[in-house]
Design a protein around this motif. Structure first.
Motif, mmCIF file in Angstrom:
data_model
loop_
_atom_site.group_PDB
_atom_site.id
_atom_site.type_symbol
_atom_site.label_atom_id
_atom_site.label_comp_id
_atom_site.label_asym_id
_atom_site.label_seq_id
_atom_site.Cartn_x
_atom_site.Cartn_y
_atom_site.Cartn_z
ATOM 1 N N GLY A 90 4.732 10.538 3.155
ATOM 2 C CA GLY A 90 3.851 9.401 2.940
ATOM 3 C C GLY A 90 4.454 8.094 3.408
ATOM 4 O O GLY A 90 5.566 8.068 3.951
ATOM 5 N N THR A 94 3.677 0.446 2.694
ATOM 6 C CA THR A 94 3.601 -0.751 3.547
ATOM 7 C C THR A 94 3.647 -1.999 2.683
ATOM 8 O O THR A 94 3.182 -2.004 1.540
ATOM 9 N N SER A 152 -1.606 7.498 -3.801
ATOM 10 C CA SER A 152 -2.157 6.459 -2.930
ATOM 11 C C SER A 152 -2.585 5.300 -3.810
ATOM 12 O O SER A 152 -3.244 5.507 -4.842
ATOM 13 N N GLU A 184 0.846 -1.206 0.000
ATOM 14 C CA GLU A 184 0.000 0.000 0.000
ATOM 15 C C GLU A 184 0.879 1.252 0.000
ATOM 16 O O GLU A 184 1.874 1.325 0.739
ATOM 17 N N LEU A 185 0.515 2.200 -0.845
ATOM 18 C CA LEU A 185 1.183 3.502 -0.864
ATOM 19 C C LEU A 185 0.163 4.514 -0.351
ATOM 20 O O LEU A 185 -0.973 4.543 -0.820
ATOM 21 N N LYS A 186 0.594 5.330 0.638
ATOM 22 C CA LYS A 186 -0.344 6.309 1.213
ATOM 23 C C LYS A 186 0.248 7.703 1.084
ATOM 24 O O LYS A 186 1.299 7.988 1.679
ATOM 25 N N ASP A 187 -0.408 8.520 0.304
ATOM 26 C CA ASP A 187 -0.065 9.953 0.186
ATOM 27 C C ASP A 187 1.422 10.207 -0.070
ATOM 28 O O ASP A 187 2.032 11.053 0.592
ATOM 29 N N ARG A 233 -3.414 0.782 -3.624
ATOM 30 C CA ARG A 233 -3.430 -0.504 -2.899
ATOM 31 C C ARG A 233 -3.247 -1.612 -3.923
ATOM 32 O O ARG A 233 -3.978 -1.664 -4.925
#
Ligand code: ATP
Length: 398
Positions: free
Chosen positions: A60, A63, A25, A6-9, A27
């Motif tokens: 950011g 995960t 962002s 997962e990539l967040k911001d 998934r």
């Protein structure tokens, strides 16, 4: 379901440059086949490099299996084993004087025993169809072969995810099809595959999901049909609509009835046209041609030769690296090596007989694909297994 990655911001800018990634962002689920598509400079390579920690975002979070990626040496070593990266230019990746040593480089560095190294290198070269290349210097190989060496080097570390930056750049059409077929095969074996490309014709039929990028941002993420149907988005991304999608949009605007699903392949388009003509557009006088399927691990070359001598077979298709090697060893010249099942269905609809050589679970995939086509189109294209151990009563679609 918890995403695999997962990539967040995310935000990232190269030194002294404007931002290369902005508000990213994403998934990624286990087993997906994803294509990042965008024009030059859109940020595809940069995004890919963040996935296994080769680039650390300025802002950011990344995960993997729900755990934030750490950027210390030991953690990066671990994540790069599980998320393998194949660079656009294989010369960047190939470092050893022989193919064997190059593919063994990763496992040796991971402290595998000699016996383990031997096993994983043998298996990796087998997977990419480069048996017999062990002693060759990589620098004397063709572009496609070098790409395979690079992929084998990654496979030798048994990653969960394979990332390939522009996997077909510098390859001729047949070489590109071979690589895409290999990626399909690896995905079928359970690997998650993420590629970048600006070739919409390549991405459209291949990917489960398209992520469209423009100026460092993700502007769409969805099925290929969804991502490419929005003409404004496609224009903004400086891309073009895949030709099959454009053709179906044109047919629809001229009043042709199109089914709910948009076409991904030539076979899908033929189906749309045939439906509008009540299925009578053309069926050979002989009825349907048969599709024969053989598992190359269960059948011998002489057996295949004998079958070919007594059956009139118009087309030979091969699916997967192992089948390609066997076909070569048996002196067969395949007519098709990509999108094989659909092309053989098209042949069958023209009354032509075909033979598909493949391995293991892919045999069942042929039966399932043809059965699904028969069911949804009210057809009865016959499929026959050449392997005696397969019980015809249990084969779907017969
Ligand atoms: N090493 C670097 N140093 C400085 N800027 C860079 C570097 N690599 C890429 N960039 C810049 O970052 C932006 C995104 O580049 P990136 O290579 O990620 O795009 P791309 O979509 O992969 O393009 P292409 O299809 O041309 O490979 C571009 O503006 C590019 O000029």
């Amino acid at each position: 379901m918890e995403p695999l990655i997962e990539l967040k911001d995310l935000e990232y800018a190269y030194p002294y440059a404007s931002p290369a990634l902005l508000a990213i962002s994403l998934r990624i689920q286990r087993g997906e086949k994803i294509a990042l598509v965008g024009s030059n400079g859109a940020g595809k390579s940069t995004l890919l490099l963040t996935l296994n920690g080769m680039i650390r975002p300025d802002k950011g979070l990344v995960t993997f299996h729900g755990n934030p990626v750490s950027y210390d040496r030991a953690s990066l070593r671990k994540i790069r084993q599980k998320i393998g990266f194949v660079f656009q230019d294989p010369d960047v990746q190939i470092i050893a004087p022989t193919v064997w040593q190059d593919v063994a480089f990763g496992p040796v560095n991971l402290d595998y025993s000699d016996e383990q190294v031997k096993q994983v290198v043998t298996d990796a070269l087998h997977s990419v169809g480069l048996e017999g290349f062990e002693k060759r210097p990589p620098y004397h190989l063709s572009g496609g072969e070098k790409k395979r060496v690079a992929i084998a080097g990654i496979l030798a570390m048994d990653p969960d995810v394979l990332i390939l930056d522009e996997p077909t750049s510098m390859l001729d059409p047949a070489g590109s099809e071979d690589i895409m077929d290999l990626l399909d095969e690896l995905n079928h074996q359970g690997k998650t595959i993420i590629i970048s490309t600006h070739d919409v014709e390549l991405a459209y039929p291949w990917a489960d999901r398209i992520v469209l990028m423009e100026k460092g941002r993700i502007i769409a993420s969805g099925t290929p049909e969804e991502a490419f149907s929005d003409k404004e988005l496609v224009r903004r991304a400086r891309l073009k609509t895949p030709i099959l999608l454009e053709l179906s949009q044109e047919l629809k605007s001229r009043g042709m009835k199109t089914p709910g699903t948009l076409p991904r392949t030539v076979l899908d388009i033929i189906r749309i046209i045939e439906q509008d003509h009540h299925g009578t557009i053309r069926l050979s006088d002989n009825g349907y041609g048969t599709i024969h399927v053989g598992d190359v691990d269960q059948i011998s070359g002489p057996h295949i030769q004998a079958i070919l001598a007594r059956t009139s077979c118009d087309t030979i298709g091969v699916m997967g690296s192992r089948a390609k090697i066997c076909a070569r060893q048996w002196g067969l010249t395949p007519d098709i090596s990509y999108a094989v099942i659909d092309k053989c269905i098209l042949q069958a609809m023209n009354g032509r007989t075909s033979l598909i050589l493949t391995t293991g679970g892919m045999v069942i995939r042929v039966f399932e694909r043809v059965a699904m086509f028969n069911q949804t189109n009210n057809r009865s294209i016959p499929v026959r297994s050449l392997n005696q151990d397969v019980n015809p009563d249990k084969q779907p679609g017969i």
